[in-house]
Write an enzyme that holds these catalytic residues in place. Structure first.
Site, short mmCIF file in Angstrom:
data_model
loop_
_atom_site.label_atom_id
_atom_site.label_comp_id
_atom_site.label_asym_id
_atom_site.label_seq_id
_atom_site.Cartn_x
_atom_site.Cartn_y
_atom_site.Cartn_z
CD GLU A 1 6.87 8.32 3.74
OE1 GLU A 1 5.78 7.82 4.15
OE2 GLU A 1 7.15 8.48 2.54
CD GLU B 1 6.76 0.97 -0.30
OE1 GLU B 1 7.63 0.43 -1.02
OE2 GLU B 1 5.62 0.54 -0.20
#
Ligand SMILES: Cc1cc2nc3c(=O)[nH]c(=O)nc-3n(C[C@H](O)[C@H](O)[C@H](O)COP(=O)(O)O)c2cc1C
Length: 544
Positions: A369, A511
């Site tokens: 995310e 990420e």
């Protein structure tokens, strides 16, 4: 033997041979016990003087209890409730709770498991005695302190039963209390329930989430490989879990579909992040171009990357999938972070994106995310889901100082104060969630439905997975924790999910980077399982 065991209260005076006594004591000592604690202590009482003293205690308590039966007192007094003096032996079964500060494996949440273990020993003894033709009568008519005083039992030890043991002078077919009309055995169907407590609202029949046979096959091979049993540690659990999800251990070459969901968060107006919202969009764009950590690791491992905008405040950057539901979540201190429709759309969008990656035939789904402020959202979500205190769930995120940390904690505490908790997963997501977290939750649910392993990244993905498990408990079975991040709340969530991480590198990048870093280890576990020789193949003797 089980059907013929009876509580015996009439005994013949003949003594019990030592070898018979030893066999029934051994049967007691073979009972199961929590943490192999063996908390039972058995005092064999043969002296008549002691038995007379114990009988006096029993008679006294019998009369005391009679007064509490009102109109049934007379019927109660007609019952013979002990054969303490008649029976040539008494066996006082005690439970030694041990030192309170010594932790016993398996007794963490139910301290009484030592008492349960001792009850197992009593039943063993009772059945073994019946097999020898001996009678046993359980007497509980005494105050524990009185029996302690008679037998010198220390205070930390509970005398659980005085068992009268001897040759029976009765062979009742039914329990004495049943024959006397006091009580009777219930029909089996009155005490057995299927799946849930009777009258509790039922849940639908769910399809089986795990392939038990494949997990057992994988474990059997692990046990045969030329290594000490269990010596691959967490990798052994991982191999079994992967087989349970997919039917096979991890492949030697692992290709993952990485889904990175991005969104902004309304509460950043309260200073919950060091960065402004536009940074989310910049990082998302860099991720999609392959410039940031996720891009590098995806290239290195030949994985596939899908970066999606679920709720960035600004326009969707070039190269990023436009799945925008709103321009960020609302401020959770002012109201629900997500409208009901936004949450629904977020869950559905995540499921669709995960489905798209799964259709590509990847071996697993990796989640990540991007979202300025989303460690605060994750912390609030974990508090709302579990009732944990903000002090446990809020960390420094991208590098907050002490004042910033205090600010984040205050925001999370205020959000929980406003919305309450613990809340069911749906309500928690709506109250304090985020659009990327909703999408990640939907992605986990979809992967679970398709039985695709989900390799979680850090705190935010774990919080979303916890919400998914709240919505569908069987989703827990497809989760793999890649690493333990520097965020202190991550550990709380992993424990809540029952997951042990593969790595602990103090990562706090997000990420999907931690998840991608762990994939070579997952693949290596598969190679080890496939290619290591067995003891027989290697000509190595097994440990006895
Ligand atoms: C924890 C426990 C305490 C008991 N205490 C007594 C007792 O003090 N006096 C007695 O006559 N029977 C006692 N019993 C025996 C029960 O009354 C008996 O097991 C029950 O009526 C069923 O009969 P059965 O064991 O012959 O099947 C006790 C049984 C248990 C499990």
């Amino acid at each position: 033997m089980i059907a013929e065991r009876r509580d015996i209260r009439r005994f013949r005076p003949d003594s019990v041979p030592d070898d018979v006594l030893r066999r029934i004591l051994e049967a007691a000592h073979r009972a199961p016990s929590v943490g192999l604690m063996q908390p039972w202590r058995l005092i064999v009482v043969a002296q008549e003087k002691t038995r007379i003293e114990v009988r006096r205690l029993a008679q006294r308590e019998r009369l005391r209890q009679a007064s509490r039966f009102d109109e049934r007192a007379r019927q109660f007094l007609d019952q013979k409730v002990e054969g303490v003096v008649e029976a040539p032996l008494g066996i006082v079964v005690c439970c030694d709770h041990g030192e309170p500060e010594v932790e016993v494996l398996g007794r963490g949440t139910i301290p009484e498991t030592d008492v349960y273990s001792t009850a197992c020993a009593i039943e063993n003894l009772w059945l073994a005695a019946r097999a020898e033709g001996l009678g046993v009568g359980w007497v509980s008519f005494y105050r524990p302190d009185d029996l302690r005083a008679v037998l010198g039992i220390p205070a930390r030890v509970d005398p659980m039963a005085y068992l009268c043991v001897g040759w029976p002078d009765e062979r009742p077919k039914r329990p004495g209390l049943e024959a006397a009309g006091w009580s009777s055995r219930l029909p089996l169907d009155d005490v057995v329930m299927r799946e849930r407590w009777r009258d509790a609202p039922g849940s639908e029949d769910a399809p089986a989430a795990i392939d038990h046979a494949a997990a057992i096959t994988a474990r059997d091979r692990l046990d045969q490989l030329v290594k000490p049993s269990g010596s691959l540690g967490v990798l052994e659990t991982l191999i079994e879990r992967w087989a349970a999800i997919t039917g096979r251990p991890p492949p030697s070459q692992l290709r993952a579909g990485a889904l990175v969901c991005a969104a902004d968060h309304g509460h950043v107006v309260h200073g919950t992040s060091l960065f402004d919202a536009e940074v989310s969009a910049q990082v998302t764009a860099a991720a999609a171009r392959g410039d940031s950590a996720v891009g590098v690791l995806v290239r290195q491992g030949d994985h596939r990357l899908l970066v999606a905008d679920l709720g960035l405040a600004g326009p969707t950057p070039a190269g990023v999938r436009d799945a925008k539901i709103a321009r960020g979540s609302a401020d959770m201190l002012a109201g629900p972070a997500l409208a009901a429709g936004e949450l629904r759309a977020g869950l559905a969008a995540g499921a669709a994106l995960a489905g798209e990656l799964a259709e590509g035939g990847d071996d697993c789904l990796v989640l990540g995310e991007i979202g300025i402020g989303n460690t605060t959202t994750s912390a609030a979500l974990v508090c709302a889901l579990t009732g944990a205190a903000p002090a446990l769930t809020v960390g420094r995120g991208t590098g907050m100082d002490a004042a910033g940390l205090a600010r984040k904690r205050a925001v999370v505490a205020a959000a929980i104060e406003r919305h309450g908790g613990p809340l069911p997963a749906h309500a928690a997501l709506q109250a304090v969630g985020g659009l990327e977290l909703a999408a990640l939750t939907g992605a986990v649910l979809e992967a679970a439905r398709r039985r695709v392993p989900v390799v979680l990244d850090g705190y935010a993905t774990a919080a979303a997975a916890l919400a998914a498990v709240g919505l569908d408990p069987s989703a827990a079975e497809v989760l793999v924790a890649s690493h333990r991040s520097a965020e202190p709340g991550h550990d709380t969530v992993l424990a809540e999910l029952g997951l042990e991480p593969l790595l602990d590198l103090r990562l706090r990048l997000g990420e999907a980077s931690g998840a991608l870093l762990a994939l070579p280890i997952v693949a290596a576990a598969g190679v080890l399982h496939r290619e290591m020789a067995t003891f027989d193949e290697a000509g190595v003797a097994r440990a006895p």
